[in-house]
Design an enzyme around this catalytic site. Structure first.
Site: not given
Ligand code: PEP
Ligand code: MG
Length: 556
Positions: A186, A288, A325, A415, A438-439, A449, A486
């Site tokens: 984050h 988000r 989302r 994800e 990311n996930d 992460r 995304c």
């Molecule tokens: C992701 O996981 O790539 C995503 C866009 O969601 P977040 O980063 O908010 O978990």
């Molecule tokens: Mg995510």
């Protein structure tokens, strides 16, 4: 003395300024007995700290005005509550130090509030904040949370969670440096949203002294500690030249031979809209919505409050695509009223869509607020669910959207590796997929992460991740549906070209990255991007994949 530290650069640009540390959680003061003749002195210390914190809260309220002022004034009143102070004094009389007396008296008061029903229980976090401020002052450690500063600074932290940063004043933060966190943490996401340079996974970040001047290069990951004046000038000059070159880029995303790849913005709420519009975002690819829920993690925001936020976002992009989302609570974004407190492994627990299916009233409230917000607007609303694992999840989400009477396209985020492998089956239920890389990286490599030491495995250039992206994009293409990205992968200019080559149909990113990605895409044809993608997938690791794509694109 100048020194150079190196971490992982995750948000472009150069920041030069003094270090301010994010205050850590307040430690429990030791419960040592103090001699009775020191009690008056300790009582005076406690009173002075309480008065100073109350005065500071009031002064900050005056500056902030509006709703924030009311909240800060209420906190100042809490700090000076006569019964609470009497309890502190009593505890000091029987041997507590000032800090221990405050700590224990607030704990007793906290228990009373927590038991007193919804409204008062919601004030517990405010009370904790007041206690932390007083105890930090007495212990002589930095205030917990966001630093109090009137001057711009580079924020140093162990790591940053969304709740920590909600109160950051973006006009004061020049950049971020964190000890933990990977490219998808984050801290990285927030830095890109604010358009400030950031370096994560930097060993020793928390040891750089408060106030030291640093120069942070968010591309190379280098942090110069105490740079000489000439070096600072040179870096400023380079950064200005680069900014000017990027500012000249405009228009929709496309390759040099005209293949369109819309460039969309990742946002956390209406506050991010001006930057998104200024960067020329062609719409929103990821809103988000959980950021609306972070203000008060004890309950969902009212449908009216949600409606207002959604409406502002939809109005800002008339006739454009806006992908919202639904709430992604849990794991690194826990909410008290939804997230189980006792999960052994929250990232693998009830989070994202799983949470919403257990709390259908939260999902339907969100969908109703969205339906109302879209009324009468020409916007192309799309709504997607986080953490979809399989077709059953996708169907449950689509049904909830239909039940709420939502006029929108419904989609699923990819994800979880299972969703990528079975994208074709998921796309039987929904109209689009969006890759949350990311996930997807976290779950593909079993690499949390949030953990800086695992940054290598969260690198979005990992060929296994590219394979999963390719599988998803091919499934969507076969069905004539769209497959966007995304996750943070989309914000890397070179990787963005590779994603286009893999068949991804849109790229959504923190708005500060849009000019970089637009400029990179415009340099190459789609055929070149495809060749770069094939070369990257043929590599064995992330570094080789990046080098192979670079070689293909720069050599042609
Ligand atoms: C992701 O996981 O790539 C995503 C866009 O969601 P977040 O980063 O908010 O978990
Ligand atoms: Mg995510």
């Amino acid at each position: 003395m100048e020194a150079m530290l190196r971490g992982v650069g995750v948000s472009h640009g150069v920041a030069i300024g003094p270090v301010r540390h994010m205050g850590t959680a307040v430690l429990e003061p030791p419960a040592t007995q103090i001699p009775s003749d020191e009690a008056p002195h300790e009582q005076a210390r406690a009173q002075a700290a309480v008065d100073a914190v109350a005065a500071d809260l009031i002064a900050r309220g005056n500056l902030a005005g509006g709703e924030a002022q009311a909240v800060l004034e209420a906190q100042a009143l809490m700090a000076q509550d006569p019964e609470l102070m009497a309890d502190v004094s009593r505890r000091i009389t029987v041997g507590s130090s000032a800090e221990r007396g405050i700590y224990d008296a607030f704990a007793a008061y906290r228990a009373l509030l927590a038991a007193a029903g919804d409204y008062l229980a919601g004030r517990v976090a405010d009370l904790d904040d007041v206690r932390n401020r007083i105890v930090a002052r007495l212990l002589g450690v930095p205030m917990p949370g966001v630093p109090d500063s009137d001057e711009p600074y580079v924020l140093f932290a162990h790591d940053l969670a969304p709740a920590d940063t909600a109160l950051l004043d973006p006009t004061l933060v020049l950049g971020f440096v964190t000890e933990e966190g990977g490219p998808t943490s984050h801290s990285a996401i927030l830095a890109r949203a604010l358009g400030v340079p950031a370096v994560v996974a930097l060993p020793g970040a928390t040891e750089v002294a408060e106030g030291t001047v640093v120069a942070v290069d968010g591309s190379s990951g280098e942090v110069l500690v105490d740079p000489a004046q000439e070096k600072q000038e040179e870096l400023r000059q380079k950064a200005a030249e680069r900014r000017a070159a990027l500012a000249a880029s405009s228009g929709p995303g496309r390759t040099s031979d005209g293949h369109r790849v819309p460039l969309l913005a990742n946002i956390g709420g209406p506050a991010d809209l001006p930057a998104a519009l200024a960067a020329g975002a062609e719409g929103v690819g990821l809103f988000r919505t959980e950021f609306l829920f972070l203000d008060d993690s004890a309950q969902a925001p009212s449908e009216e409050k949600q409606y207002e936020a959604y409406r502002k976002v939809l109005e800002a992009f008339p006739e454009s695509r806006v992908v919202v989302r639904v709430l992604d609570a849990g794991a690194d974004k826990p909410l008290d009223f939804l997230t189980p407190a006792d999960e052994p492994n929250p990232a693998l627990g009830v989070r994202g869509l799983r949470t919403l299916l257990e709390h259908p009233e939260v999902l339907s409230g969100q969908l109703r607020a969205l339906a109302k917000a879209a009324e009468g607007l020409p916007v192309h609303l799309e709504v997607m669910a986080p953490m979809v694992a399989d077709r059953q999840d996708a169907r449950a989400f689509a049904e909830a959207c239909r039940e709420a009477g939502l006029q929108a396209k419904f989609g699923a985020m990819v994800e979880i590796p299972s969703a990528a492998l079975r994208a074709r089956s998921i796309l039987q239920e929904v109209e689009f997929v969006s890759l949350g890389t990311n996930d997807l990286a976290q779950y593909t490599f079993a690499a949390d992460r949030q953990v800086g030491a695992l940054a290598r495995l969260q690198d979005p250039w990992q060929p296994a991740l590219l394979d999963l992206i390719a599988v998803s994009a091919e499934a969507a293409q076969a069905l004539g549906k769209s497959c966007g990205v995304c996750g943070e992968a989309a914000s890397d200019p070179l990787l963005a070209c590779v994603l286009a080559g893999l068949g991804v149909t849109s790229l959504s990113m923190g708005t500060a990255s849009i000019p970089y990605v637009r400029t990179a895409l415009a340099k190459y044809t789609l055929a070149q991007c495809r060749r770069a993608a094939a070369a990257a997938r043929a590599a064995d690791n992330a570094a080789d994949a990046r080098a192979a794509a670079h070689q293909v694109l720069s050599g042609e």
